[in-house]
Design a protein around this motif. Sequence first.
Motif, PDB file in Angstrom:
ATOM      1  N   GLY A 131       0.793  -1.226   0.000  1.00 14.17           N
ATOM      2  CA  GLY A 131       0.000   0.000   0.000  1.00 14.17           C
ATOM      3  C   GLY A 131       0.825   1.276   0.000  1.00 14.17           C
ATOM      4  O   GLY A 131       0.267   2.378   0.088  1.00 14.17           O
ATOM      5  N   HIS A 132       2.147   1.152  -0.139  1.00 14.99           N
ATOM      6  CA  HIS A 132       3.002   2.346  -0.126  1.00 14.99           C
ATOM      7  C   HIS A 132       2.584   3.300  -1.256  1.00 14.99           C
ATOM      8  O   HIS A 132       2.425   2.877  -2.407  1.00 14.99           O
ATOM      9  N   PRO A 133       2.384   4.592  -0.954  1.00 18.98           N
ATOM     10  CA  PRO A 133       1.890   5.537  -1.969  1.00 18.98           C
ATOM     11  C   PRO A 133       2.715   5.572  -3.251  1.00 18.98           C
ATOM     12  O   PRO A 133       2.162   5.760  -4.337  1.00 18.98           O
ATOM     13  N   LEU A 134       4.030   5.398  -3.159  1.00 16.29           N
ATOM     14  CA  LEU A 134       4.866   5.433  -4.360  1.00 16.29           C
ATOM     15  C   LEU A 134       4.450   4.332  -5.328  1.00 16.29           C
ATOM     16  O   LEU A 134       4.392   4.545  -6.538  1.00 16.29           O
ATOM     17  N   ARG A 135       4.146   3.171  -4.793  1.00 14.79           N
ATOM     18  CA  ARG A 135       3.714   2.059  -5.645  1.00 14.79           C
ATOM     19  C   ARG A 135       2.293   2.273  -6.153  1.00 14.79           C
ATOM     20  O   ARG A 135       2.004   2.067  -7.337  1.00 14.79           O
ATOM     21  N   VAL A 136       1.422   2.691  -5.265  1.00 15.17           N
ATOM     22  CA  VAL A 136       0.011   2.839  -5.632  1.00 15.17           C
ATOM     23  C   VAL A 136      -0.171   3.873  -6.739  1.00 15.17           C
ATOM     24  O   VAL A 136      -0.987   3.703  -7.644  1.00 15.17           O
ATOM     25  N   ALA A 137       0.622   4.951  -6.685  1.00 16.49           N
ATOM     26  CA  ALA A 137       0.458   6.048  -7.646  1.00 16.49           C
ATOM     27  C   ALA A 137       1.280   5.856  -8.918  1.00 16.49           C
ATOM     28  O   ALA A 137       1.192   6.675  -9.836  1.00 16.49           O
ATOM     29  N   PHE A 138       2.069   4.785  -9.006  1.00 14.43           N
ATOM     30  CA  PHE A 138       2.968   4.600 -10.153  1.00 14.43           C
ATOM     31  C   PHE A 138       2.184   4.497 -11.457  1.00 14.43           C
ATOM     32  O   PHE A 138       1.253   3.714 -11.578  1.00 14.43           O
ATOM     33  N   ALA A 139       2.595   5.296 -12.443  1.00 11.08           N
ATOM     34  CA  ALA A 139       1.891   5.341 -13.729  1.00 11.08           C
ATOM     35  C   ALA A 139       2.803   4.950 -14.886  1.00 11.08           C
ATOM     36  O   ALA A 139       2.504   5.233 -16.039  1.00 11.08           O
ATOM     37  N   GLY A 140       3.922   4.312 -14.581  1.00 12.46           N
ATOM     38  CA  GLY A 140       4.833   3.893 -15.645  1.00 12.46           C
ATOM     39  C   GLY A 140       6.022   4.824 -15.791  1.00 12.46           C
ATOM     40  O   GLY A 140       6.008   5.971 -15.332  1.00 12.46           O
ATOM     41  N   THR A 141       7.055   4.324 -16.458  1.00 10.58           N
ATOM     42  CA  THR A 141       8.286   5.082 -16.645  1.00 10.58           C
ATOM     43  C   THR A 141       8.320   5.702 -18.038  1.00 10.58           C
ATOM     44  O   THR A 141       8.163   4.993 -19.034  1.00 10.58           O
ATOM     45  N   PRO A 142       8.530   7.013 -18.133  1.00  7.54           N
ATOM     46  CA  PRO A 142       8.642   7.631 -19.459  1.00  7.54           C
ATOM     47  C   PRO A 142       9.921   7.173 -20.153  1.00  7.54           C
ATOM     48  O   PRO A 142      10.915   6.845 -19.508  1.00  7.54           O
ATOM     49  N   ALA A 143       9.877   7.152 -21.475  1.00 14.75           N
ATOM     50  CA  ALA A 143      11.036   6.695 -22.239  1.00 14.75           C
ATOM     51  C   ALA A 143      11.023   7.317 -23.626  1.00 14.75           C
ATOM     52  O   ALA A 143       9.984   7.785 -24.110  1.00 14.75           O
ATOM     53  N   TYR A 144      12.187   7.332 -24.235  1.00 14.85           N
ATOM     54  CA  TYR A 144      12.279   7.752 -25.631  1.00 14.85           C
ATOM     55  C   TYR A 144      11.551   6.731 -26.508  1.00 14.85           C
ATOM     56  O   TYR A 144      11.456   5.546 -26.172  1.00 14.85           O
ATOM     57  N   THR A 145      11.052   7.198 -27.647  1.00 11.50           N
ATOM     58  CA  THR A 145      10.453   6.293 -28.619  1.00 11.50           C
ATOM     59  C   THR A 145      11.524   5.337 -29.122  1.00 11.50           C
ATOM     60  O   THR A 145      12.603   5.778 -29.543  1.00 11.50           O
ATOM     61  N   PRO A 146      11.288   4.030 -29.068  1.00 10.83           N
ATOM     62  CA  PRO A 146      12.319   3.086 -29.518  1.00 10.83           C
ATOM     63  C   PRO A 146      12.667   3.274 -30.982  1.00 10.83           C
ATOM     64  O   PRO A 146      11.796   3.508 -31.819  1.00 10.83           O
ATOM     65  N   ASP A 147      13.954   3.194 -31.277  1.00  4.41           N
ATOM     66  CA  ASP A 147      14.447   3.455 -32.625  1.00  4.41           C
ATOM     67  C   ASP A 147      15.586   2.488 -32.925  1.00  4.41           C
ATOM     68  O   ASP A 147      16.573   2.421 -32.175  1.00  4.41           O
ATOM     69  N   PRO A 148      15.488   1.721 -34.009  1.00  3.09           N
ATOM     70  CA  PRO A 148      16.547   0.746 -34.333  1.00  3.09           C
ATOM     71  C   PRO A 148      17.937   1.362 -34.496  1.00  3.09           C
ATOM     72  O   PRO A 148      18.929   0.629 -34.397  1.00  3.09           O
ATOM     73  N   ARG A 149      18.024   2.670 -34.731  1.00  4.35           N
ATOM     74  CA  ARG A 149      19.355   3.263 -34.916  1.00  4.35           C
ATOM     75  C   ARG A 149      20.207   3.165 -33.650  1.00  4.35           C
ATOM     76  O   ARG A 149      21.436   3.291 -33.703  1.00  4.35           O
TER      77      ARG A 149
END
Length: 285
Positions: A131-149
């Motif tokens: 129930g830790h708030p950090l876990r409950v509120a987690f909405a995913g990690t932002p990242a660069y758009t994947p690129d084969p280069r």
Amino acid sequence: MTTRNAPVPTAEADTDSGVQAFVAEWEEWHRDKDARLAAEHGFLAITGLHWLTDEPQRVPDAPGVWSTGPDGVTVELDEGAELVVDGTVVRGRHVFGVIPERGGVDAVWGDIVIEVAKRGGHDVVRPRHPGHPLRVAFAGTPAYTPDPRWVVTGRYVPFPEPQPTTVGASVEGLRHVYDAPGRIDFRLDGRELSLTAFNGHTPGTFTVLFTDATSGVTTYAANRNLRIEAPGPDGEVVVDFNRATNLPCAYTDFATCPLPPAENRLPLAVEAGEKIPHERGPINP
């Protein structure tokens, strides 16, 4: 009646299809990575990092009084309190024994898992509450758009013998020592580059910690982590910076993550992989 022939695939269509498959595979990988991070008792569930000494102390979100000494970590449980350790219910005084460096034991207390571990030569206790708030509120990690280069072929070059390498940690004053079995050489943006590698979690694989010109701007300042699969017979490896991830210290102050060795600062902007987590504040474009 007329029939219409199916369109003939073109090289461009094949390329587009390959990129779509590449992106889809990356997205599945990233969802799985974030799911592990935010698991019921994953790193985002940690409520505190407590350093043990020979002086008994009480720990929030854990029962009893905790200390450490020559026999390892000890807990003196209050009357009526119990823990489950390795499937066995323990009461009263329990000695966890000497825990090896980077090792750990989990003790279950209701819906809380209490991690008893050794980091940088110090015994620590880290309760993990779903129930830790950090876990409950987690909405995913932002990242660069994947690129084969950002996927390049490299070569693993073993050292004559593993080199003990001391690095700093996200906790001030803490040091980690890893054996570096070799380095990864590769070419990126016309530059010949190299990264010192540590042994990975799976035999034969490697972990590379690095920073670059994006660190502290769009990516986490202290470090990023890159897993390298086992090399081929000729030492060839795949270096996919799209899969550069944050370590737990990017999300929580209750982690003891290692910092990269000094030589693993890349002199260019690797605009690939995970960005600064939302939990650490705004991200520059």
